[in-house]
Each structure stands twice: as structure tokens, then as C-alpha cells.
Design an enzyme around this catalytic site. Structure first.
Site, short mmCIF file in Angstrom:
data_model
loop_
_atom_site.label_atom_id
_atom_site.label_comp_id
_atom_site.label_asym_id
_atom_site.label_seq_id
_atom_site.Cartn_x
_atom_site.Cartn_y
_atom_site.Cartn_z
CE LYS A 113 -4.31 -1.79 1.81
NZ LYS A 113 -5.41 -1.68 2.77
CE LYS A 195 -4.74 -8.09 -2.30
NZ LYS A 195 -4.70 -7.89 -0.94
CE LYS A 198 -13.44 -3.94 -0.69
NZ LYS A 198 -13.33 -3.85 0.77
#
Ligand code: AMP
Ligand code: TRP
Length: 329
Positions: A113, A195, A198
Site C-alpha cells: 500500500k 490479486k 478494490k
């Protein structure tokens, strides 16, 4: 005999997608009778990355309605919003004070992230796993059903529980992850080496959202990346076909041998048609229930108030116990 307690959470960011459903929510729904269940929309986790406050609020309620539409039954499960129970952040502070920086800096989700959002790496993102440990430990949860990407965080929560119990006396249950054999890692349709997530919502063919229409589902599956081998088999090396077969398997619940037999004389065109059909039929009742529930805001608020009340009882007791054990007045 008392049932073991399950706790799990999901962030109200972006649109809930097929990976969230097959890796986590579907399993929450299907095992509701076996456990005492607590499910949480983790909005305080969401603000570890910048959010638009108005949209965050809307998405939080939308996700609660979606979880009910997926089949979370308020008679069998407690459903609540994380920020309504202050003990989550209070316990997170206690746990932050006994968690080594080194452990947090090993977390792959933090690395991912922060790489994706280099301009907004805040301390909250680094400390995210302690809030997650607090969520789980606050309810003395035995099991945590999640997708594979959360395994490392649960291992950290286990280490934290063990350390707290050792240093301050037996307090927390050491939780175990519940990770499904199939569906624990659904990959992006456009790039099956990454993967489904969102945060890739800027790429229109990456994920299937639970509210996508049948036409959208057909289009996205048609565009899904495969390969040029033409053989339909569960081969992990061929990530695109493997991902489509896994999605199919999660819905049709047959074993790998019979699925491979079904497609042994078929090409990718037929595979994609059947996968799309399985998704459309699997998601149809969810989309229909969601469109009704989203209009019943009073009902939704009633369920969430009740959920928060039952969560609060447990949270108050556990937090008071942990606080006292650390010598806080
Ligand atoms: P999140 O959207 O990060 O709040 O994730 C909610 C739940 O969905 C967690 O249990 C995740 O492990 C699970 N999950 C997220 N993405 C995937 C994926 N691509 N495949 C399987 N499970 C996933
Ligand atoms: N970190 C999880 C995710 O990104 C969400 C989450 C927060 C969670 N708290 C939790 C999952 C507690 C299980 C238990 O998917």
C-alpha cells in the site's frame, strides 16, 4: 456446548468484489450456524489511506446492506460498524505499546500500500495491523475467516496475544485464521498475476463487483486474460485459466477432476460462457436483495444499533480487563 467465536472484518472502500465474496464473505455466510459470529465493517481501517468523508460514510452503510444481502443473518450474527465501538482504537493503543517496529515493517500489505500511495504514507497505515489485532482480540475470537492476504496480519495478532498473556497474565484467546482451500486468492481478470483488489478500480476489466449487471459480467469475463495453450486444466502455472476455473469451482462446488472432465473437449470460449453464467446466477439473489435492502434504511439502522449494543458489552469487559492488567487507572 458453547460455540467457538468467529470474528472478521471488511473495509468500506471501493466496491466489494468477487474476491472479497469468494475469499471471505461467502464463508462467513455458510458457516453461520457452526459458530458465534461477529462481523464488522472496519471504517476506522479505511482512513489509513485518504478518503472522502461523505463517500466513506455512504459506503459504510452500503457495505452493511450488502453483507445482509449476501446472507449475513442478524439472528445468527452480530453485524456492526467499527467506529461505533471506541474500545477498538483504545485497545489498539495498548497493543501498539507492546509491538516491535520491526514486526510491523515486515508486513507485506504495508509495503504494497505504501508503494501504491507514495505521497500518503501515514503512521496509521504502518500501525494498521495493531488495530486489526485489537478488533480480533477484543472479542476473544477463536477463528478469523479471511482471504490468504490476511494470514500475515493474523500471525501478528497471535504473537501479540501470546506476548500480552505472557507479560501481563492470561487475557486474550490466541486466534486462528480460517482460510478456504478454494477462493482464498482470486486474481485480477486483466492481470492474473495480481490479486483482485478494490484499489485497482480504475481498471474497468480488473474485478467483478457484486452489483455488476449480467451484461457487465459477460463482458469482463470475455476480456479476461488467458493464454494460448488451449487446454483447460487446474494448472497454477497458467494463472488466467486457473483463476477462471477456481471461480467456477467456488460457485458449482464440484471437484477439480469433474470440472476438468466437463471442459475436456471445450475451448476457452465455452469456459468463459459457463464461468460468466455461474457468476451471474450466483450473484443474482445478492443483487436483488441488495436493491431492496438499500431502500430500507430504518431496518438497516435498527440491525446496526442492535449489533453495536451486543459488541459493546464484550468490548467493554475485555478492554477494562486489558487496561487494568497493564496498570492503567
Ligand atoms: P478488504 O477488502 O481488504 O477489506 O478484504 C476483506 C476480505 O476479503 C478479507 O478477508 C480479505 O482477505 C478478502 N479478500 C480481499 N481480496 C481478496 C482476493 N482477491 N481473493 C480472496 N480474498 C480476498
Ligand atoms: N485487514 C483486513 C483486510 O484488509 C480487514 C480487517 C480489519 C479484518 N480488521 C479485521 C479482517 C479483523 C479480519 C479480522 O482485508
Amino acid at each position: 456446548m458453547e460455540k467457538a467465536r468467529v470474528f472478521s472484518g471488511i473495509q468500506p472502500t471501493g466496491n466489494i468484489h468477487l474476491g472479497n465474496y469468494l475469499g471471505a464473505v461467502k464463508n462467513w455466510v455458510e458457516s453461520q450456524d457452526s459458530y458465534e459470529n461477529i462481523f464488522c465493517v472496519v471504517n476506522s481501517h479505511a482512513i489509513t489511506l485518504p478518503q472522502n468523508p461523505k463517500i466513506l460514510k455512504e459506503k459504510t452503510y452500503d457495505l452493511c446492506a450488502m453483507l445482509l444481502a449476501c446472507g449475513i443473518d442478524p439472528k445468527k450474527s452480530t453485524l456492526f460498524i467499527q467506529s461505533q465501538i471506541q474500545e477498538h482504537t483504545s485497545l489498539a493503543w495498548l497493543l501498539t505499546c507492546i509491538t516491535p517496529m520491526g514486526d510491523l515493517s515486515r508486513m507485506t500489505q504495508f509495503k504494497d500500500k505504501s508503494q501504491k500511495n507514495p505521497k500518503s504514507i501515514f503512521a496509521g497505515l504502518f500501525n494498521y495491523p495493531n488495530l486489526m489485532s485489537a478488533d480480533i482480540l477484543l472479542y476473544k475470537s477463536h477463528f478469523v475467516p479471511v482471504g490468504e492476504d490476511q494470514k500475515q496480519h493474523i500471525e501478528l495478532a497471535r504473537d501479540t496475544a501470546i506476548r500480552f498473556n505472557r507479560d501481563f497474565g492470561e487475557t486474550f484467546v490466541v486466534p486462528e485464521p480460517l482460510i478456504m482451500k478454494e477462493g482464498a486468492r482470486i486474481m485480477g481478470l486483466d492481470d492474473p498475476t495480481k490479486k483482485m483488489s478494490k484499489s485497482s478500480s480504475d481498471k474497468p476489466n480488473h474485478a467483478i463487483s457484486l452489483i455488476d449487471t449480467p451484461d457487465e459480467i459477460v463482458k469482463k469475463i470475455k476480456k479476461a486474460t488467458t493464454d494460448s495453450e488451449g487446454v483447460i486444466a487446474f494448472d497454477k502455472e497458467r494463472a488466467g485459466v486457473f483463476n477462471l476455473l477456481t471461480i467456477y469451482q467456488c460457485f458449482c462446488k464440484q471437484d477439480e477432476v469433474s470440472i476438468e472432465a466437463e471442459f475436456s473437449t471445450q475451448g476457452y470460449g465455452v469456459l468463459k460462457e459457463r464461468v460468466a453464467e455461474a457468476i451471474i446466477e450466483g450473484l443474482r439473489p445478492i443483487r436483488e436483495a441488495y436493491s431492496k435492502l438499500i431502500l430500507e434504511q430504518d431496518y438497516l439502522h435498527k440491525i446496526l444499533d442492535k449489533g453495536a449494543q451486543s459488541a459493546q458489552k464484550i468490548a467493554t469487559t475485555t478492554y477494562a480487563e486489558a487496561k487494568a492488567k497493564m496498570g492503567l487507572i
